[in-house]
Design a protein around this motif. Sequence first.
Motif, PDB file in Angstrom:
ATOM      1  N   VAL A  35      10.860   1.609   2.871  1.00 37.11           N
ATOM      2  CA  VAL A  35      10.848   1.268   1.453  1.00 37.11           C
ATOM      3  C   VAL A  35       9.419   1.456   0.960  1.00 37.11           C
ATOM      4  CG1 VAL A  35      11.389  -0.486  -0.259  1.00 37.11           C
ATOM      5  CG2 VAL A  35      12.651  -0.422   1.895  1.00 37.11           C
ATOM      6  N   THR A  36       9.194   2.442   0.121  1.00 37.04           N
ATOM      7  CA  THR A  36       7.855   2.741  -0.367  1.00 37.04           C
ATOM      8  C   THR A  36       7.755   2.429  -1.852  1.00 37.04           C
ATOM      9  OG1 THR A  36       8.495   5.031  -0.808  1.00 37.04           O
ATOM     10  CG2 THR A  36       7.518   4.567   1.335  1.00 37.04           C
ATOM     11  N   GLY A  37       6.522   2.257  -2.327  1.00 35.40           N
ATOM     12  CA  GLY A  37       6.301   1.961  -3.731  1.00 35.40           C
ATOM     13  C   GLY A  37       6.986   0.694  -4.173  1.00 35.40           C
ATOM     14  N   LEU A  38       7.031  -0.282  -3.274  1.00 33.89           N
ATOM     15  CA  LEU A  38       7.806  -1.496  -3.517  1.00 33.89           C
ATOM     16  C   LEU A  38       7.107  -2.425  -4.517  1.00 33.89           C
ATOM     17  CD1 LEU A  38      10.325  -3.070  -2.388  1.00 33.89           C
ATOM     18  CD2 LEU A  38       8.706  -4.249  -0.918  1.00 33.89           C
ATOM     19  N   PRO A  39       7.721  -2.723  -5.658  1.00 36.09           N
ATOM     20  CA  PRO A  39       7.110  -3.707  -6.566  1.00 36.09           C
ATOM     21  C   PRO A  39       7.170  -5.097  -5.946  1.00 36.09           C
ATOM     22  CG  PRO A  39       9.261  -3.059  -7.379  1.00 36.09           C
ATOM     23  CD  PRO A  39       8.966  -2.172  -6.206  1.00 36.09           C
ATOM     24  N   PRO A  40       6.067  -5.854  -5.963  1.00 35.13           N
ATOM     25  CA  PRO A  40       6.046  -7.154  -5.291  1.00 35.13           C
ATOM     26  C   PRO A  40       7.014  -8.173  -5.873  1.00 35.13           C
ATOM     27  CG  PRO A  40       4.063  -6.832  -6.599  1.00 35.13           C
ATOM     28  CD  PRO A  40       4.771  -5.522  -6.579  1.00 35.13           C
ATOM     29  N   ASP A  41       7.449  -7.969  -7.127  1.00 35.00           N
ATOM     30  CA  ASP A  41       8.385  -8.923  -7.725  1.00 35.00           C
ATOM     31  C   ASP A  41       9.839  -8.459  -7.601  1.00 35.00           C
ATOM     32  OD1 ASP A  41       8.180  -6.810  -9.463  1.00 35.00           O
ATOM     33  OD2 ASP A  41       7.898  -8.032 -11.260  1.00 35.00           O
ATOM     34  N   LEU A  42      10.074  -7.507  -6.689  1.00 32.74           N
ATOM     35  CA  LEU A  42      11.442  -7.056  -6.439  1.00 32.74           C
ATOM     36  C   LEU A  42      12.182  -8.117  -5.633  1.00 32.74           C
ATOM     37  CD1 LEU A  42      13.495  -4.654  -6.566  1.00 32.74           C
ATOM     38  CD2 LEU A  42      12.612  -3.979  -4.317  1.00 32.74           C
TER      39      LEU A  42
END
Length: 357
Positions: free
Chosen positions: A274-281
Motif C-alpha cells: 500500500v503506497t501513498g497511504l494518507p495517514p487519516d485513511l
Amino acid sequence: MKLNRRASSLLVVIAFLQAGLAQGGVSADEAAQLGTSLTAFGAEKAGNASGTIPAYSGGLPTNTTPPGFKPGSGRWTNPYPDEKPLFTVNAENLERYRDALSETGKEMFKRYPNYRMDVYPSHRSVAYPAWVLENTRKNATSARLIKDGVALDGAYGGIPFPIPKTGNEVLWNHLLINTGVAYDAYATLWSVDGSGRSVKWAGHFTFQNSYYDPASSAEEHKKSGSFYHQHVYNWSVPAGSSGFAVLDTQTLDPTVEPRRIWDYDPATRRVREVTGLPPDLGLGSLGSLVTFDQDNLFTGPLDQFDFKLLGKREMLIPYNTHALFFETPAERILTPGHLNPDFVRWEWHRVWVVEAT
C-alpha cells in the motif's frame, strides 16, 4: 579569501535555513541534570508541592518474574492489588478538578452525566534497563531533528530527547518509547456502538523495535534501514477479517525510507504494498473505525501536523491499569458509552502537553 556582499549574504541565508532544518541536542551543562534534579530519563525527580505526586525512587524492579506471575500467561501481575481509590471525580465535584482533565475527559462528563474517575495513589512505576538510561544520557546531547522535525538523527537505544524543547521532540519520544526489542502476543480489541453492542477483533501480533536492540549500535541500525518499528498483524476474529494480515514498517527518516505497509487479503489471496497511504485513511482490518495514524495514540510520520509544545501539566491520567488489561473479562469492562469506571485506575502525573494542528 574575499567574498562579495551578495555571496556572503547567501551563505548567511543558507546557514539560517540549515539551522531551521536541524534542531535538538541540549548542552552538556543542561544534560547534567539527568540523574540529579531530573531522573535519568528526563522526568522531574522531586514530588509536587501538594503531595499528590511522589518523588521518583527508581520505579518497579526490572524483575521479569514478579510474585504471582505465571510464565506464558501473557498477563502481568498487578503490583498494587489491595489499593482503594482516594477519591472520585464526578459531576458534582467536576469544577474542582477541571484543570487536571484533558479535553476528552471534560467531554466525557458532558456526554455522560454518570461518568466518573476513581483516583488512586500515584506510583511512579516506570523503570528502564541501565543500558537504555546510558543511551538516553548520550542522546541528550547528540540527538537532533532534521528536515523540519520529520526525521531524527544522532539517537539510538534510548529516549531521544529526555529534555524536550519542542512538540516534535515530545512526539519522537512517544514514537520511540521503550517496548523492548520485540514481543509476540495474541491481542483482543473491541468496538462498541452507541447501543452498547460490542464486536470482538482479535489476532496474533508480532512487534520488533530494532532501535532498542542492545546487541546493535547506531551505525548498524542505520545500515539496516533505520527501522524503529515493524509490526505484523494476523487477524482471526471477526469472521469478515479472518486471515487478513498486515506488515507495517516505519523508519527514523521517512523522507528517505517512507512508511511501508503490505497487506494480505484472503479473499484475493494476494499480497500488495500500500503506497501513498494518507495517514487519516480508515484501517480496513478494523472496519475503518480508526485511522492508520491513531495506533498507540499517534503513529506515523509527523509531516501532517504542526506540533506545538504547550508545557508541562499535572493531570489525572490512566496509569498502572493492570486490573483493566490483565484481570477483568471484557463483558465487565464494556459498557455503553465508555469503559466501566470500576476498572479504570486514574493517578496524578506530570505530562507534556502538545497541541497538534
